[in-house]
Write a protein that holds these residues in place. Structure first.
Motif, PDB file in Angstrom:
ATOM      1  N   TRP A  66      24.501  29.173  51.531  1.00 48.69           N
ATOM      2  CA  TRP A  66      24.138  28.070  50.628  1.00 48.69           C
ATOM      3  C   TRP A  66      24.457  28.417  49.184  1.00 48.69           C
ATOM      4  O   TRP A  66      24.955  27.571  48.419  1.00 48.69           O
ATOM      5  N   ARG A  67      24.205  29.649  48.802  1.00 48.84           N
ATOM      6  CA  ARG A  67      24.455  30.052  47.414  1.00 48.84           C
ATOM      7  C   ARG A  67      25.939  30.010  47.077  1.00 48.84           C
ATOM      8  O   ARG A  67      26.312  29.707  45.937  1.00 48.84           O
ATOM      9  N   VAL A  68      26.784  30.299  48.056  1.00 47.28           N
ATOM     10  CA  VAL A  68      28.221  30.160  47.812  1.00 47.28           C
ATOM     11  C   VAL A  68      28.580  28.686  47.646  1.00 47.28           C
ATOM     12  O   VAL A  68      29.349  28.322  46.747  1.00 47.28           O
ATOM     13  N   GLU A  82      26.628  26.416  46.525  1.00 45.66           N
ATOM     14  CA  GLU A  82      26.124  26.022  45.200  1.00 45.66           C
ATOM     15  C   GLU A  82      27.157  26.302  44.114  1.00 45.66           C
ATOM     16  O   GLU A  82      27.307  25.516  43.164  1.00 45.66           O
ATOM     17  N   SER A  83      27.876  27.414  44.247  1.00 38.12           N
ATOM     18  CA  SER A  83      28.883  27.753  43.228  1.00 38.12           C
ATOM     19  C   SER A  83      30.008  26.722  43.197  1.00 38.12           C
ATOM     20  O   SER A  83      30.579  26.444  42.134  1.00 38.12           O
ATOM     21  N   PHE A  84      30.310  26.122  44.348  1.00 43.16           N
ATOM     22  CA  PHE A  84      31.335  25.073  44.389  1.00 43.16           C
ATOM     23  C   PHE A  84      30.809  23.771  43.773  1.00 43.16           C
ATOM     24  O   PHE A  84      31.596  22.974  43.265  1.00 43.16           O
ATOM     25  N   VAL A  85      29.507  23.554  43.846  1.00 42.05           N
ATOM     26  CA  VAL A  85      28.917  22.411  43.142  1.00 42.05           C
ATOM     27  C   VAL A  85      29.005  22.653  41.639  1.00 42.05           C
ATOM     28  O   VAL A  85      29.345  21.747  40.859  1.00 42.05           O
ATOM     29  N   ASP A  86      28.729  23.880  41.222  1.00 48.17           N
ATOM     30  CA  ASP A  86      28.775  24.217  39.799  1.00 48.17           C
ATOM     31  C   ASP A  86      30.130  23.908  39.182  1.00 48.17           C
ATOM     32  O   ASP A  86      30.214  23.457  38.034  1.00 48.17           O
ATOM     33  N   ASN A  87      31.204  24.158  39.949  1.00 51.05           N
ATOM     34  CA  ASN A  87      32.538  23.924  39.377  1.00 51.05           C
ATOM     35  C   ASN A  87      33.120  22.567  39.730  1.00 51.05           C
ATOM     36  O   ASN A  87      34.299  22.297  39.455  1.00 51.05           O
TER      37      ASN A  87
END
Length: 270
Positions: A132-134, A136-141
């Motif tokens: 999930w945390r990975v 999340e990083s794609f949501v961030d960008n």
């Protein structure tokens, strides 16, 4: 079309089309990919703009091809895909990143996917959180507009809600007469997460069809349309699937009637 607003602020059509047998020989889930987009293009012509696919379906590229062939702007569509809950896709940050990139490449959807789900949970909750945390990083960008889960129970969803930085936007679950999964739908909504029903028209008994047909006759609707109306009146997104143009059209024709409280109660007991 009606829309729901996800906890990200983006809007999602309340009806989508399942695709797990599209673009395959003999319309078989395990069939060879034949890249036939005719049925998807019919669905688009009828008004579908929300399509649900997955890496496991092996046909992301077929869905992406149909969108391009339609001539309609990518921005008009809402595309969901899913990462399998299997070690080869989830055992490292690199594996997760590669899965997302492969989905982007297959869909060809201008470097973004509207909604990306973990397709199935597995036993190790901490491993799921790492995946999930990975995501999340794609949501961030901005690569993934929203992220969510599929087939998560209350326990699994609750763990993610407690520990995630970005909350799941959707929990896609099995929901149909005989297995409404009402308690899980209620819990999902309580967490500010939108429930989404896969297979809403599957495994419907003849007894249930008879009751639903009687209700539908009052409105000039089929038993299937009554099921879909019941779900969307609860704020549940529905993802029916049909290869037949007539049924594809009927699945969209559910916005011109409303069920009574008594009818909803009867349907809820099926």
């Amino acid at each position: 079309m009606e829309y729901l607003t996800l906890n990200t602020g983006i809007k999602i059509p309340i009806i989508g089309s399942g695709t797990n047998t599209f673009g395959k020989e003999n319309r078989d889930y395990m069939g060879e990919i034949n890249h036939d987009t005719k049925e998807l293009l019919v669905a688009i012509a009828l008004g579908y703009r929300h399509f649900d696919t997955a890496i496991a379906y092996r046909n992301e590229a077929v869905v992406g091809q149909a969108i391009k062939q339609s001539g309609i702007a990518r921005e008009e569509f809402f595309i969901t895909s899913k990462i399998p809950g299997k070690a080869e896709y989830t055992n490292s940050a690199h594996a997760v990143e590669q899965a997302v990139q492969e989905s982007l490449w297959a869909l060809g959807t201008k470097d973004s996917i509207d909604l990306y789900l973990i397709h199935h949970p597995w036993e190790n909750l901490e491993e799921m959180l790492a995946v999930w945390r990975v995501l999340e990083s794609f949501v961030d960008n901005g690569v993934l507009k929203a992220i969510g889960v599929s087939n998560f129970t209350e326990k699994e969803l609750g763990f993610l809600v407690e520990h995630a930085r970005i909350q799941p936007a959707v929990n896609q679950i099995e929901s149909h007469p005989g297995k409404w999964n009402q308690a899980l739908i209620d819990y999902t909504k309580q967490q500010g997460i939108v429930p989404e029903a896969w297979g809403p028209l599957t495994r419907v008994s003849e007894e249930a069809k008879s009751i639903l047909t009687t209700i539908g006759e009052k409105y000039g609707k089929t038993w299937a349309q009554v099921i879909l109306r019941y779900q969307i009146e609860q704020g549940v997104i529905v993802i029916p699937k049909s290869h037949q143009p007539e049924r594809q059209a009927q699945n969209l024709e559910i916005f011109d009637f409303a069920l009574t409280k008594e009818e909803r109660a009867k349907i809820g007991q099926l």
